[in-house]
Design an enzyme around this catalytic site. Structure first.
Site, PDB file in Angstrom:
ATOM      1  N   GLU A 133       0.839  -1.210   0.000  1.00  0.00           N
ATOM      2  CA  GLU A 133       0.000   0.000   0.000  1.00  0.00           C
ATOM      3  C   GLU A 133       0.870   1.255   0.000  1.00  0.00           C
ATOM      4  O   GLU A 133       0.642   2.195  -0.767  1.00  0.00           O
ATOM      5  CB  GLU A 133      -0.888   0.032   1.259  1.00  0.00           C
ATOM      6  CG  GLU A 133      -1.961  -1.028   1.322  1.00  0.00           C
ATOM      7  CD  GLU A 133      -1.512  -2.265   2.072  1.00  0.00           C
ATOM      8  OE1 GLU A 133      -0.302  -2.599   2.007  1.00  0.00           O
ATOM      9  OE2 GLU A 133      -2.362  -2.912   2.705  1.00  0.00           O
ATOM     10  N   GLU A 189      -3.061  -6.572  17.211  1.00  0.00           N
ATOM     11  CA  GLU A 189      -1.903  -7.090  16.485  1.00  0.00           C
ATOM     12  C   GLU A 189      -0.879  -7.645  17.472  1.00  0.00           C
ATOM     13  O   GLU A 189      -0.125  -8.555  17.152  1.00  0.00           O
ATOM     14  CB  GLU A 189      -1.281  -5.994  15.607  1.00  0.00           C
ATOM     15  CG  GLU A 189      -0.375  -6.560  14.520  1.00  0.00           C
ATOM     16  CD  GLU A 189      -0.013  -5.546  13.448  1.00  0.00           C
ATOM     17  OE1 GLU A 189      -0.774  -5.397  12.474  1.00  0.00           O
ATOM     18  OE2 GLU A 189       1.034  -4.893  13.581  1.00  0.00           O
TER      19      GLU A 189
HETATM   20  O1  F6P Z   1      -0.018  -4.757   9.486  1.00  0.00           O
HETATM   21  C1  F6P Z   1       1.212  -5.393   9.482  1.00  0.00           C
HETATM   22  C2  F6P Z   1       2.349  -4.443   9.592  1.00  0.00           C
HETATM   23  O2  F6P Z   1       3.530  -5.164   9.452  1.00  0.00           O
HETATM   24  C3  F6P Z   1       2.325  -3.657  10.884  1.00  0.00           C
HETATM   25  O3  F6P Z   1       2.895  -4.300  11.929  1.00  0.00           O
HETATM   26  C4  F6P Z   1       3.021  -2.409  10.485  1.00  0.00           C
HETATM   27  O4  F6P Z   1       2.728  -1.407  11.389  1.00  0.00           O
HETATM   28  C5  F6P Z   1       2.439  -2.184   9.118  1.00  0.00           C
HETATM   29  O5  F6P Z   1       2.304  -3.469   8.570  1.00  0.00           O
HETATM   30  C6  F6P Z   1       3.248  -1.297   8.206  1.00  0.00           C
HETATM   31  O6  F6P Z   1       4.513  -1.824   7.937  1.00  0.00           O
HETATM   32  P1  F6P Z   1       5.671  -0.915   7.370  1.00  0.00           P
HETATM   33  O7  F6P Z   1       5.924   0.173   8.326  1.00  0.00           O
HETATM   34  O8  F6P Z   1       6.843  -1.827   7.214  1.00  0.00           O
HETATM   35  O9  F6P Z   1       5.222  -0.377   6.023  1.00  0.00           O
END
Ligand code: F6P
Length: 558
Positions: free
Chosen positions: A223, A363
Site C-alpha cells: 500500500e 496485532e
Molecule cells: O499490518 C502489518 C504491519 O507489518 C504492521 O505491523 C506495520 O505497522 C504495518 O504493517 C506497516 O509496515 P511498514 O511500516 O513496514 O510499512
C-alpha cells in the site's frame, strides 16, 4: 544472552482455577454488592500516577479475586518479564529481537540496550538520541524556512504516507497535539491503497507546498509503496523531476530501498528492527507529529512516555497502573468471558485513539500459540472498538447497556478542557459519570414500574413496556481520569496501554511483538494482483474466490 525460557501452561493453572472458582461462586459476577460490602471500595480499587487516576472499582473483582489476579501475575512471572523487557532481551523470540521502544523516549545516557541481528547488543538509547538529533535539526529547519520547497518557499503541508503502525500513531497523535499546541504545518495522512484516498488528497493539497514523508519500517509494504509512487508522480508531474529530492523524505529501517526510491540519505530518518511498527510513533515515524505540532511538543510527548515507563518499571504490581489495567482486562475477558473492549474517550481530540488501540492490542495479542509452542489455554485479546463520547452514546451504546453480552468499557476523560466553554466540558464529564453509573447500577423492573406509574402510565402499558426498559446493570467499566490532555499526558496515556498489553501478553504466555497473522493475506494479494489483469490466468483458488474474481472482471466488462 539467552532466549526467554517459556513457562509451561501448568505454571499458571492453579491461579486460573482459583479465579474461575471465585467467579462461579454465588454473586461472583455482580458488582454492586461489592460496593455495599465495602464503603471504601472505590479508594481501594483505584490507583494514581502523577495526576493520572485509574478507577477499576466498577468491575466484579472482589478483594479475593484481586489477590488471585496478583497470584496469577506472579505465577506468570510478570515481574521477571518486566526486567527482561527493559534489559533488551529478545522477548520477540520468533524474530530474535528486543522490544526496545522504551529507548526511543529514554534519555541519551539511559543505557537501554537492544539485541543486534549479528549477535551482541547495541546502546539503543544512544542510537535513538542520534536519530532524534537528526529529526530535530530537520524539523527546526523546516519551521525556520531553511528547508524549503523546490520553489524556495516554505512548506505549509506535510503528507505522511504509511499504513498500520506507520500511520495510526502519527495520525492519532497529530490530531490530538495540533489541537493542543496549534499546527505549524498542516498534517495529512494517506494509508489506504484505495485510489480514492489519494485522489481526494491530491485534490485538496498543493504539490508546490507539500512535503511528503514515505513512512514504512520495511519500505516494501504494498500500500505504502503504491501510494508513495503515486505521490512521486504527482510531485514530479506538477513540479518536475528535480523537485522530488526537495519534497520527499523517508522514515524507514531499510536504507537500501529508500535509496532505490530516490530519497537522498540525509532525508532518510531511520530506526532499528527493535522498534515494532505499532510502537514506532516515538521513532522517526513520529516526524509528521513533530513537523505539525513542533519539536518541543514532540519532546514533551516523549517525556510523558518516559515517565510512564519509569512508573511501570519501578512500581510494585499492586500500585502499577498498566499492571492493574491488565489484570482488570484479564478478569473481564478470561474469567467473566466478556470478549470485547470498548474504548470511549470523551475527547474529540482522541477520535483516532480507538483505531490506534485496535492495532496495539489486537496485532500484539491476537495470538493462539504460546511461547512454548503449545496452544493458549485462554482467550488472548478482546475485540477492541470505540468512538469518542458522547457520539458513541447515540450509536452503539444501546447494545452496551442492554445487549445480552457484557461489553467492558474504558472511559477516558481530561478534567480540564482546552476551550473556553466550561459548561460544555461539565456536560461532557457528566455524561462519562452517568454512563458508567448506568452500566453499574442499571434499573430494575420495580424501579421502571414505579417510574412509569408516576408518569401516569396505565397497567396494560406498564406490563407491555416495562420489561423493555429494564437495565440489568452489573456491567464493568474502568475510568482513566487526568488533569488535561497535552503532549506529556498523551505520551503517558499511550504507554499505559502499551505496557498493559505487554503484561497481558506475558500472562497469556504469548509473543506480543510479532505479527505473522497479517503475512498470509499480504502474500495472497501479491499473487492475485496479476491474475486480475484482463484475460490473465487466474491460478489456483477455491471456487468462491475464482467465482468472485470472474464476477469482478465481468462487471468491469473485461
Ligand atoms: O499490518 C502489518 C504491519 O507489518 C504492521 O505491523 C506495520 O505497522 C504495518 O504493517 C506497516 O509496515 P511498514 O511500516 O513496514 O510499512
Amino acid at each position: 544472552m539467552s532466549e526467554p525460557t517459556p513457562l509451561p501452561a501448568s505454571a499458571t493453572k492453579a491461579a486460573w482455577d482459583k479465579l474461575d472458582a471465585l467467579a462461579a461462586a454465588p454473586g461472583g459476577r455482580l458488582i454492586t454488592p461489592l460496593f455495599a460490602a465495602d464503603p471504601n471500595r472505590a479508594e481501594k480499587f483505584s490507583a494514581s500516577f502523577e495526576d493520572m487516576f485509574l478507577d477499576f472499582s466498577k468491575t466484579s473483582i472482589s478483594p479475593e479475586a484481586m489477590t488471585g489476579l496478583f497470584e496469577l501475575a506472579r505465577a506468570a512471572k510478570v515481574e521477571d518479564f518486566i526486567v527482561r523487557l527493559f534489559a533488551g532481551e529478545p522477548v520477540n523470540m520468533t524474530e530474535h529481537r528486543s522490544a526496545m521502544h522504551m529507548a526511543l523516549r529514554s534519555l541519551p545516557d539511559a543505557g537501554f540496550r537492544a539485541v543486534l541481528p549479528e549477535g551482541g547488543f547495541e546502546d539503543a538509547s544512544k542510537v535513538a538520541a542520534h536519530e532524534r538529533a537528526h529529526m530535530e535539526k530537520f524539523v527546526r529547519a523546516v519551521h525556520a524556512g531553511e528547508i524549503v520547497a523546490a520553489d524556495g518557499k516554505p512548506f505549509t503541508d506535510v503528507l505522511n504516507i504509511g499504513i498500520g503502525g506507520s500511520d495510526l500513531g502519527p495520525r492519532m497523535v497529530s490530531l490530538a497535539l495540533t489541537f493542543v499546541h496549534g499546527a505549524k504545518i498542516s498534517p495529512h495522512f494517506l494509508s489506504n491503497v484505495d485510489g480514492h484516498a489519494f485522489a481526494q488528497l491530491s485534490r485538496e493539497l498543493d504539490p508546490a507546498r507539500t512535503l511528503v514523508l514515505v513512512a514504512s519500517k520495511t519500505f516494501t509494504t504494498l500500500e505504502t509503496m503504491t501510494n508513495g509512487h503515486a505521490a512521486r508522480d504527482w510531485i514530479a508531474g506538477a513540479l518536475g523531476e528535480d523537485a522530488v529530492s526537495h519534497h520527499f523524505a523517508a522514515l524507514s529501517t531499510n536504507m537500501k530501498e529508500t535509496g532505490k526510491f530516490g530519497i537522498p540519505e540525509d532525508r532518510v530518518f531511520g530506526f532499528r528492527d527493535w522498534v515494532g511498527g505499532r510502537y514506532s510513533v516515538w521513532s522517526a515515524i513520529g516526524l509528521s507529529v513533530a513537523l505539525a505540532a513542533g519539536w518541543d511538543a514532540f519532546e514533551d510527548f516523549l517525556a510523558g512516555g518516559r515517565a510512564m515507563d519509569g512508573h511501570f518499571r519501578n512500581t510494585p504490581l499492586e500500585q502499577n497502573l498498566p499492571v492493574l489495567m491488565a489484570l482488570a482486562g484479564i478478569w473481564n475477558l478470561d474469567v467473566q468471558h466478556a470478549a470485547t473492549l470498548c474504548i470511549l474517550a470523551y475527547d474529540a481530540r482522541l477520535a483516532r485513539f480507538p483505531a490506534y488501540l485496535q492495532q496495539l492490542e489486537m496485532e500484539s495479542n491476537g495470538k493462539s500459540t504460546r511461547l512454548a509452542g503449545d496452544q493458549v489455554t485462554h482467550q488472548t485479546c478482546p475485540v477492541v472498538f470505540g468512538e469518542p463520547g458522547t457520539d458513541a452514546q447515540h450509536s452503539f451504546m444501546q447494545l452496551v447497556h442492554q445487549g445480552p453480552a457484557h461489553v467492558p468499557v474504558d472511559f477516558i476523560l481530561a478534567a480540564e478542557a482546552d476551550h473556553n466553554r466550561p459548561e460544555a466540558h461539565r456536560i461532557l464529564a457528566a455524561n462519562v459519570f452517568a454512563q458508567a453509573e448506568a452500566l453499574l447500577a442499571g434499573k430494575s423492573l420495580e424501579e421502571v414500574t414505579e417510574e412509569m406509574k408516576k408518569a401516569g402510565a396505565d397497567e396494560e402499558t406498564i406490563k407491555r413496556v416495562a420489561p423493555h426498559r429494564v437495565f440489568t446493570g452489573q456491567r464493568p467499566s474502568t475510568t482513566v481520569l487526568y488533569k488535561k490532555l497535552d503532549a506529556y499526558s498523551l505520551g503517558r496515556l499511550i504507554v499505559l496501554y502499551e505496557h498493559k498489553v505487554a503484561v497481558q501478553g506475558a500472562i497469556w504466555g504469548i509473543n506480543s511483538y510479532d505479527q505473522w497473522g497479517v503475512e498470509l493475506g499480504k502474500k495472497l494479494a501479491q499473487a492475485i494482483i496479476p491474475s486480475l489483469e484482463p484475460k490473465a490466468d487466474h491460478g489456483h483458488h477455491d471456487g468462491s474466490t475464482l467465482g468472485l474474481m470472474n464476477k469482478f472482471l465481468s462487471l468491469r466488462g473485461e
